[in-house]
Scaffold this motif. Structure first.
Motif, PDB file in Angstrom:
ATOM      1  N   LEU A  40      42.907  51.074  28.293  1.00 51.72           N
ATOM      2  CA  LEU A  40      42.892  50.420  29.162  1.00 51.72           C
ATOM      3  C   LEU A  40      43.656  49.756  30.239  1.00 51.72           C
ATOM      4  O   LEU A  40      43.290  48.994  30.871  1.00 51.72           O
ATOM      5  N   LEU A  41      44.951  50.329  29.803  1.00 52.88           N
ATOM      6  CA  LEU A  41      45.651  49.787  31.077  1.00 52.88           C
ATOM      7  C   LEU A  41      45.535  50.365  32.240  1.00 52.88           C
ATOM      8  O   LEU A  41      45.732  49.464  32.853  1.00 52.88           O
ATOM      9  N   TRP A  42      45.262  51.687  32.319  1.00 51.20           N
ATOM     10  CA  TRP A  42      44.967  52.238  33.155  1.00 51.20           C
ATOM     11  C   TRP A  42      43.341  51.796  34.307  1.00 51.20           C
ATOM     12  O   TRP A  42      44.381  51.686  35.468  1.00 51.20           O
ATOM     13  N   GLY A  43      42.600  51.403  33.830  1.00 53.83           N
ATOM     14  CA  GLY A  43      41.719  50.728  34.032  1.00 53.83           C
ATOM     15  C   GLY A  43      42.444  48.969  35.032  1.00 53.83           C
ATOM     16  O   GLY A  43      41.590  48.861  35.457  1.00 53.83           O
ATOM     17  N   VAL A  44      42.441  48.309  33.814  1.00 52.80           N
ATOM     18  CA  VAL A  44      43.208  47.695  34.311  1.00 52.80           C
ATOM     19  C   VAL A  44      43.874  47.191  36.145  1.00 52.80           C
ATOM     20  O   VAL A  44      43.824  46.409  37.056  1.00 52.80           O
ATOM     21  N   VAL A  45      44.802  48.435  35.307  1.00 50.87           N
ATOM     22  CA  VAL A  45      46.368  48.889  36.341  1.00 50.87           C
ATOM     23  C   VAL A  45      45.511  48.805  37.700  1.00 50.87           C
ATOM     24  O   VAL A  45      45.308  48.514  39.604  1.00 50.87           O
ATOM     25  N   LEU A  46      43.952  49.888  37.815  1.00 50.09           N
ATOM     26  CA  LEU A  46      43.518  50.438  38.916  1.00 50.09           C
ATOM     27  C   LEU A  46      42.723  49.235  40.002  1.00 50.09           C
ATOM     28  O   LEU A  46      42.602  48.950  40.951  1.00 50.09           O
ATOM     29  N   ALA A  47      42.268  48.126  39.008  1.00 47.35           N
ATOM     30  CA  ALA A  47      41.422  47.537  39.465  1.00 47.35           C
ATOM     31  C   ALA A  47      41.947  45.996  40.035  1.00 47.35           C
ATOM     32  O   ALA A  47      41.933  45.452  41.554  1.00 47.35           O
ATOM     33  N   LEU A  48      43.470  45.744  39.459  1.00 46.13           N
ATOM     34  CA  LEU A  48      44.689  45.101  40.176  1.00 46.13           C
ATOM     35  C   LEU A  48      45.191  45.476  40.851  1.00 46.13           C
ATOM     36  O   LEU A  48      45.657  44.753  42.289  1.00 46.13           O
ATOM     37  N   SER A  49      44.865  46.592  41.376  1.00 45.14           N
ATOM     38  CA  SER A  49      45.899  47.153  42.640  1.00 45.14           C
ATOM     39  C   SER A  49      45.046  47.216  43.811  1.00 45.14           C
ATOM     40  O   SER A  49      45.348  46.810  44.642  1.00 45.14           O
ATOM     41  N   ALA A  50      43.752  47.328  43.925  1.00 43.38           N
ATOM     42  CA  ALA A  50      42.622  47.278  44.576  1.00 43.38           C
ATOM     43  C   ALA A  50      42.328  45.934  45.149  1.00 43.38           C
ATOM     44  O   ALA A  50      42.303  45.604  46.237  1.00 43.38           O
ATOM     45  N   LEU A  51      42.479  45.053  43.595  1.00 42.88           N
ATOM     46  CA  LEU A  51      42.024  43.116  44.457  1.00 42.88           C
ATOM     47  C   LEU A  51      43.251  42.780  44.906  1.00 42.88           C
ATOM     48  O   LEU A  51      43.537  42.156  46.298  1.00 42.88           O
ATOM     49  N   ASN A  52      44.658  43.918  44.598  1.00 43.99           N
ATOM     50  CA  ASN A  52      45.606  43.253  45.649  1.00 43.99           C
ATOM     51  C   ASN A  52      45.547  43.689  46.796  1.00 43.99           C
ATOM     52  O   ASN A  52      46.302  42.812  47.312  1.00 43.99           O
ATOM     53  N   VAL A  53      45.192  44.567  46.888  1.00 46.96           N
ATOM     54  CA  VAL A  53      45.314  45.147  48.745  1.00 46.96           C
ATOM     55  C   VAL A  53      44.747  44.153  49.813  1.00 46.96           C
ATOM     56  O   VAL A  53      45.511  43.535  50.568  1.00 46.96           O
ATOM     57  N   PHE A  54      43.638  43.224  49.285  1.00 39.87           N
ATOM     58  CA  PHE A  54      42.818  42.715  49.848  1.00 39.87           C
ATOM     59  C   PHE A  54      43.297  41.110  49.989  1.00 39.87           C
ATOM     60  O   PHE A  54      42.500  40.872  50.978  1.00 39.87           O
ATOM     61  N   TYR A  55      43.232  40.619  48.501  1.00 45.80           N
ATOM     62  CA  TYR A  55      43.954  39.424  48.275  1.00 45.80           C
ATOM     63  C   TYR A  55      44.942  39.172  47.483  1.00 45.80           C
ATOM     64  O   TYR A  55      45.182  39.398  46.027  1.00 45.80           O
ATOM     65  N   ARG A  56      46.150  38.716  48.407  1.00 46.49           N
ATOM     66  CA  ARG A  56      47.733  38.933  48.000  1.00 46.49           C
ATOM     67  C   ARG A  56      47.916  38.083  47.285  1.00 46.49           C
ATOM     68  O   ARG A  56      49.327  38.181  46.439  1.00 46.49           O
ATOM     69  N   ASP A  57      46.977  36.697  46.583  1.00 51.34           N
ATOM     70  CA  ASP A  57      47.885  36.133  45.927  1.00 51.34           C
ATOM     71  C   ASP A  57      47.324  36.991  44.439  1.00 51.34           C
ATOM     72  O   ASP A  57      47.852  36.085  43.179  1.00 51.34           O
ATOM     73  N   VAL A  58      46.672  37.958  44.548  1.00 54.27           N
ATOM     74  CA  VAL A  58      46.472  38.823  42.820  1.00 54.27           C
ATOM     75  C   VAL A  58      47.819  38.281  42.389  1.00 54.27           C
ATOM     76  O   VAL A  58      48.134  38.719  41.198  1.00 54.27           O
ATOM     77  N   GLN A  59      48.966  39.557  42.812  1.00 56.84           N
ATOM     78  CA  GLN A  59      50.039  39.362  42.778  1.00 56.84           C
ATOM     79  C   GLN A  59      51.030  37.959  42.236  1.00 56.84           C
ATOM     80  O   GLN A  59      52.022  38.300  40.769  1.00 56.84           O
ATOM     81  N   HIS A  60      50.911  37.330  42.390  1.00 55.76           N
ATOM     82  CA  HIS A  60      51.459  35.766  41.846  1.00 55.76           C
ATOM     83  C   HIS A  60      50.741  35.173  41.185  1.00 55.76           C
ATOM     84  O   HIS A  60      51.418  35.046  40.240  1.00 55.76           O
ATOM     85  N   LEU A  61      49.145  35.546  41.168  1.00 52.95           N
ATOM     86  CA  LEU A  61      48.143  35.325  39.674  1.00 52.95           C
ATOM     87  C   LEU A  61      49.142  35.693  38.119  1.00 52.95           C
ATOM     88  O   LEU A  61      48.994  34.948  37.204  1.00 52.95           O
ATOM     89  N   LEU A  62      49.446  37.507  38.540  1.00 55.69           N
ATOM     90  CA  LEU A  62      49.475  38.086  37.425  1.00 55.69           C
ATOM     91  C   LEU A  62      50.804  37.891  36.804  1.00 55.69           C
ATOM     92  O   LEU A  62      50.801  38.394  35.554  1.00 55.69           O
ATOM     93  N   GLY A  63      51.725  36.867  37.359  1.00 49.14           N
ATOM     94  CA  GLY A  63      52.903  36.297  36.112  1.00 49.14           C
ATOM     95  C   GLY A  63      52.370  35.252  35.551  1.00 49.14           C
ATOM     96  O   GLY A  63      52.695  35.516  34.141  1.00 49.14           O
ATOM     97  N   ASN A  64      51.471  34.352  36.333  1.00 40.53           N
ATOM     98  CA  ASN A  64      51.119  33.756  35.219  1.00 40.53           C
ATOM     99  C   ASN A  64      50.118  33.657  33.722  1.00 40.53           C
ATOM    100  O   ASN A  64      50.378  33.642  32.884  1.00 40.53           O
ATOM    101  N   ILE A  65      48.801  35.072  34.453  1.00 42.25           N
ATOM    102  CA  ILE A  65      48.129  35.492  33.312  1.00 42.25           C
ATOM    103  C   ILE A  65      48.694  36.893  32.630  1.00 42.25           C
ATOM    104  O   ILE A  65      48.287  36.273  31.324  1.00 42.25           O
ATOM    105  N   LEU A  66      49.938  37.247  32.552  1.00 47.55           N
ATOM    106  CA  LEU A  66      50.681  37.692  32.030  1.00 47.55           C
ATOM    107  C   LEU A  66      51.234  37.164  31.185  1.00 47.55           C
ATOM    108  O   LEU A  66      51.379  37.532  29.445  1.00 47.55           O
ATOM    109  N   THR A  67      51.983  35.978  31.448  1.00 46.29           N
ATOM    110  CA  THR A  67      52.134  35.288  30.268  1.00 46.29           C
ATOM    111  C   THR A  67      51.575  33.813  29.376  1.00 46.29           C
ATOM    112  O   THR A  67      51.487  34.607  28.379  1.00 46.29           O
TER     113      THR A  67
END
Length: 141
Positions: A35-62
Motif C-alpha cells: 500500500l505504501l509503495w503504491g502511494v509513494v510511487l504516485a506521490l513522488s511522480a506527482l510531486n515532480v510536476f506539481y510542487r504543491d503536492v509536498q505542501h498538501l501532503l503534510g495537511n493530508i497526513l495530519t
C-alpha cells in the motif's frame, strides 16, 4: 519494524504475553508495504510536476492520522460512522495491528481481503502514474 523489539520487551516486562496471533503479522506488514509503495510511487511522480503536492501532503497526513484509531479506541466511534472509518485502509491496518499485537486476536478475514485489494489497486495505480511520467522526470527536475 524497528520498534517491534522494544514493544516485545515492554510486553514481557509488563506481564503481557506474546500471542500466537503474531504469526499473522508478516502478511499484514507485507500488505502495508505494498500500500505504501503504491502511494509513494504516485506521490513522488506527482510531486515532480506539481510542487504543491509536498505542501498538501503534510495537511493530508495530519487529517488521515486523526481518521485512524491510533489515539482513541475503535469502540469510541459511533456505529453509524464506523463504516466510513473502516473504508480507510490505514484505519483498518491500525486496528489490525492493535488486534494482533495488543489484543492477541485475529482480525476479520474481510478486512484482510479488503486491505489486500486496496493495496494491490493502489500499487498498480502508483506504478501507472510513476511510469507515465518517468521519461520526463529529468527534464522537469
Amino acid at each position: 519494524m524497528f520498534a517491534l523489539p522494544i514493544l516485545v520487551v515492554f510486553m514481557v516486562v509488563s506481564g503481557v504475553g506474546i500471542s500466537w496471533s503474531w504469526l499473522v503479522l508478516p502478511p499484514v506488514v507485507f500488505v502495508h508495504f505494498i500500500l505504501l509503495w503504491g502511494v509513494v510511487l504516485a506521490l513522488s511522480a506527482l510531486n515532480v510536476f506539481y510542487r504543491d503536492v509536498q505542501h498538501l501532503l503534510g495537511n493530508i497526513l495530519t487529517f488521515v492520522f486523526f481518521l485512524c484509531p491510533i489515539i482513541y479506541p475503535r469502540s469510541l466511534i459511533p456505529s453509524e460512522l464506523r463504516f466510513w472509518v473502516e473504508l480507510n485502509p490505514l484505519a483498518l491496518l491500525t486496528s489490525t495491528y492493535q488486534m494482533i499485537l495488543v489484543e492477541g486476536v485475529l482480525p476479520p478475514v474481510q478486512w484482510g481481503v479488503y486491505m489486500t485489494g486496496i493495496s494491490c489497486f493502489t500499487f498498480v495505480v502508483g506504478v501507472v502514474i510513476h511510469n507515465s511520467g518517468r521519461e520526463r522526470f529529468a527534464e522537469v527536475l
